[in-house]
Design an enzyme around this catalytic site. Sequence first.
Site, mmCIF file in Angstrom:
data_model
loop_
_atom_site.group_PDB
_atom_site.id
_atom_site.type_symbol
_atom_site.label_atom_id
_atom_site.label_comp_id
_atom_site.label_asym_id
_atom_site.label_seq_id
_atom_site.Cartn_x
_atom_site.Cartn_y
_atom_site.Cartn_z
ATOM 1 N N HIS A 235 -0.364 -1.341 0.133
ATOM 2 C CA HIS A 235 -1.441 -1.153 -1.261
ATOM 3 C C HIS A 235 -1.875 0.047 -1.817
ATOM 4 C CE1 HIS A 235 -4.920 0.749 1.475
ATOM 5 N NE2 HIS A 235 -5.196 1.168 0.797
ATOM 6 N N ASP B 252 -3.966 2.814 -4.407
ATOM 7 C CA ASP B 252 -5.738 1.994 -3.914
ATOM 8 C C ASP B 252 -6.379 1.851 -5.447
ATOM 9 O OD1 ASP B 252 -6.521 3.111 -1.559
ATOM 10 O OD2 ASP B 252 -6.622 5.016 -2.404
ATOM 11 N N HIS C 251 -0.087 2.949 0.507
ATOM 12 C CA HIS C 251 -0.060 3.523 2.022
ATOM 13 C C HIS C 251 -0.368 2.254 2.400
ATOM 14 C CE1 HIS C 251 -3.527 4.075 -0.616
ATOM 15 N NE2 HIS C 251 -4.405 3.986 0.452
ATOM 16 N N ARG D 22 -12.238 9.627 1.820
ATOM 17 C CA ARG D 22 -11.677 9.406 0.674
ATOM 18 C C ARG D 22 -12.324 9.787 -0.103
ATOM 19 N NH1 ARG D 22 -9.609 3.611 -1.506
ATOM 20 N NH2 ARG D 22 -11.356 3.351 -2.417
#
Length: 302
Positions: free
Chosen positions: A97, A99, A252, A267
Site C-alpha cells: 500500500h 499510506d 510499502h 510513524r
Amino acid sequence: MADIQIRKVTANIGAQISGVDITEPLDEETTAALREALNVHKALVFDAEGLDDEGQQTFVRSFGDVTTAHPTVAAVDGAPNVLPVDSERGRAANHWHTDVTFVLNPPQASTLRSITIPPYGGETLIASSAAAYRDLPESLRRLADTLWAEHTNDYDYAVPEEEIDEEQAAQRALFTSIKYRTVHPVVRVHPLTGERGLFIGGFAQRIVGLSPGESRKILDLLQAYVVRPENILRHRWSENQLVLFDNRITQHYAVDNYDGLPRRLHRVTVAGDVPVGIEGKESYSIEGDASHYTTVATTTAA
C-alpha cells in the site's frame, strides 16, 4: 550545512544517509539536500540514536506540515501526530500500500522510527512505483495513463472476516469508522520531479468504468510491476533507525515473519498535495472528509 554522505542501497530505490544529526534542527541547505536525495532515491535511511517522538515530529516538520496520526486510528498517548505501528495492534500493514490513499491528499512523505525490533524478521519492503512505470511495455503504459481508480479504506482484506477474532474485528471497525472513497489517477505525476509512477496499492479497489472483476485483473497486472524484486528495498531494521520515504511514488509492506514477537515503530507523516494525472486533472473525493487529519500542501508543478 551538514556534511552529508549518501550511499546508494539498490539500483532503483534507497540510500543510507550519514553525516546528518537528525536529533538537531535542520538548516535550510541540509533540508534542501535531503529533499533532493529523497527525490532521487525515494527512501532514505538515517541513524536515529537519541531521537524521541518530539524529535521525530521536529524532523518531519522540516519537510512540511505534519498530519495527525491517522484519519480513524488512535495516536500514541499524548502525541496526536504519532501513529504506533505495533504488532500488538494487529498486522494491517502486511499488504502492499501507499499510506492513506483513500483520502483526497495522502501524505507526501512518511517516516518510520524503530522502537522495538524482533530478533529476526519484521522487515519493511519499500517499492519504487516510478521504476514500475518505467518497466511497463509501451502498450500497457498507454493504457495505464488513461485509467483512474477508486481508493477506499473499506478494502478487500487478505483474511476474511470469519477467520478473525473479536479484537481484530474491532480494529477493522475502527479503521472504517469513517468511510472514505477517493478517485486518483492510476499514473500520478510527481509534483517536484515530473516523474510518473503507478499510484495504486491495496486501497485501490476499482478502476473507474470497469466491473470489480475487470478492475482486479488490471490492478493485479500493474501491481506485478511494482513488486518486482529489483524495484524493492528490503529494509532490515536495527534499533534507533528512521526511514523517510516518498509516499507519492512508493508502496510499502510490513513483512509478518517474526513469530508474533514484539515489533513497534512510530510513524509521522508530512501533509501532501492533491494527486495530479498526466493530463493535469486532480483527484476527487466521493465520500469522507479528512480535514481533521491533514492540511493540503501546495507545490509548484514540475
